[in-house]
Design a protein around this motif. Structure first.
Motif, mmCIF file in Angstrom:
data_model
loop_
_atom_site.group_PDB
_atom_site.id
_atom_site.type_symbol
_atom_site.label_atom_id
_atom_site.label_comp_id
_atom_site.label_asym_id
_atom_site.label_seq_id
_atom_site.Cartn_x
_atom_site.Cartn_y
_atom_site.Cartn_z
ATOM 1 N N ALA A 38 -130.717 -18.209 -12.651
ATOM 2 C CA ALA A 38 -131.938 -18.948 -11.919
ATOM 3 C C ALA A 38 -131.888 -19.544 -13.220
ATOM 4 C CB ALA A 38 -133.084 -18.705 -11.793
ATOM 5 N N GLY A 39 -131.010 -20.081 -13.478
ATOM 6 C CA GLY A 39 -131.418 -20.907 -14.713
ATOM 7 C C GLY A 39 -130.242 -21.695 -15.239
ATOM 8 N N SER A 40 -129.311 -22.296 -14.347
ATOM 9 C CA SER A 40 -128.237 -23.656 -15.166
ATOM 10 C C SER A 40 -128.341 -24.152 -15.237
ATOM 11 C CB SER A 40 -128.133 -24.523 -13.297
ATOM 12 O OG SER A 40 -128.522 -25.515 -13.146
ATOM 13 N N GLY A 41 -129.750 -24.853 -15.983
ATOM 14 C CA GLY A 41 -130.084 -25.657 -17.291
ATOM 15 C C GLY A 41 -129.986 -24.337 -18.702
ATOM 16 N N GLY A 42 -129.279 -23.359 -18.789
ATOM 17 C CA GLY A 42 -130.108 -22.677 -19.561
ATOM 18 C C GLY A 42 -131.066 -22.022 -19.532
ATOM 19 N N TYR A 43 -132.490 -22.076 -19.096
ATOM 20 C CA TYR A 43 -133.703 -21.627 -18.581
ATOM 21 C C TYR A 43 -134.126 -21.393 -17.237
ATOM 22 C CZ TYR A 43 -134.399 -26.459 -18.558
ATOM 23 O OH TYR A 43 -134.743 -27.593 -17.913
ATOM 24 N N ALA A 44 -135.301 -20.553 -17.150
ATOM 25 C CA ALA A 44 -135.391 -20.814 -15.984
ATOM 26 C C ALA A 44 -136.832 -21.290 -15.619
ATOM 27 C CB ALA A 44 -135.510 -19.852 -14.578
ATOM 28 N N ILE A 45 -137.472 -21.455 -14.584
ATOM 29 C CA ILE A 45 -139.311 -22.092 -14.437
ATOM 30 C C ILE A 45 -139.730 -21.153 -13.521
ATOM 31 C CG2 ILE A 45 -141.032 -23.659 -14.227
ATOM 32 C CD1 ILE A 45 -139.350 -26.130 -15.728
ATOM 33 N N ASN A 46 -140.490 -20.668 -13.846
ATOM 34 C CA ASN A 46 -141.914 -19.267 -12.417
ATOM 35 C C ASN A 46 -142.573 -19.833 -13.556
ATOM 36 O OD1 ASN A 46 -138.863 -17.723 -12.184
ATOM 37 N ND2 ASN A 46 -139.630 -16.314 -14.302
ATOM 38 N N LEU A 47 -142.909 -19.672 -11.593
ATOM 39 C CA LEU A 47 -144.639 -20.184 -11.134
ATOM 40 C C LEU A 47 -145.499 -19.664 -11.050
ATOM 41 C CD1 LEU A 47 -144.260 -22.834 -8.753
ATOM 42 C CD2 LEU A 47 -144.776 -23.603 -11.815
ATOM 43 N N GLY A 48 -147.176 -19.233 -11.386
ATOM 44 C CA GLY A 48 -147.493 -17.991 -10.862
ATOM 45 C C GLY A 48 -148.364 -18.104 -9.162
ATOM 46 N N ALA A 49 -148.148 -17.124 -8.748
ATOM 47 C CA ALA A 49 -148.934 -17.489 -7.250
ATOM 48 C C ALA A 49 -149.952 -16.243 -6.732
ATOM 49 C CB ALA A 49 -147.811 -17.774 -6.350
ATOM 50 N N ASP A 50 -150.486 -16.211 -5.848
ATOM 51 C CA ASP A 50 -151.035 -14.605 -5.460
ATOM 52 C C ASP A 50 -150.498 -14.129 -4.301
ATOM 53 O OD1 ASP A 50 -152.464 -13.171 -3.600
ATOM 54 O OD2 ASP A 50 -154.057 -14.047 -3.811
#
Length: 157
Positions: A38-50
């Motif tokens: 998921a990280g073509s920039g070299g990282y992925a950003i995950n959020l937190g949800a219910d």
């Protein structure tokens, strides 16, 4: 307090809604799994949800990937993506059944700009992925010293 988020894949076959208690896209994960799925920039950003609030349209267009770990086991984390366009949508792990982690890149709702960022799993980052560090950003070779919820609480978000 929660924030209503709407997301989708690139081709529009999958759409989802979820209530997020940790909607600020502050944590960049450089581990090989996030980076490669998921990280073509070299990282992925995950959020937190219910997880209980996750509503999905087009569920029949989803596929799930469970990463193979270096020790030969299979991760319990279920990475959901569109089987048509390949968009990474969210991570669900039954180890923490109340949580789902949408990828910030799949969110269509405007997200708040974080006051600082956390760069995690830098010990396994790709050599070419240079973290864009700003004053106040935190860096960790492995896992950070606070959770998504703790970070949001510390910033009154």
């Amino acid at each position: 307090m929660t924030t209503h988020l709407q997301g989708s894949c690139h081709c529009g076959a999958v759409r989802f809604d979820v209530q997020a208690m940790s909607p600020s896209p502050f944590m960049r994960c450089y581990c090989s799994i996030c980076r490669k799925t998921a990280g073509s920039g070299g990282y992925a950003i995950n959020l937190g949800a219910d997880f209980r609030t996750l509503k999905v349209e087009g569920r029949e267009h989803l596929s799930v990937y469970r990463a193979h770990m270096p020790d030969g086991t299979t991760s319990s984390g279920q990475r959901h993506f569109c089987k048509h366009c390949g968009s990474a949508l969210w991570l669900y792990d039954p180890t923490w059944p109340d949580l789902v982690h949408p990828h910030a890149s799949a969110i269509d709702t405007p997200l708040p700009a974080p006051p600082e960022r956390t760069h995690m799993m830098l010990g396994s980052r790709a050599h070419w992925a240079e973290p864009e560090l700003r004053p106040g950003d935190k860096q960790f070779d492995e896992y950070p010293d606070e959770s998504l919820a703790q970070w949001h609480e510390r910033h009154d978000l």
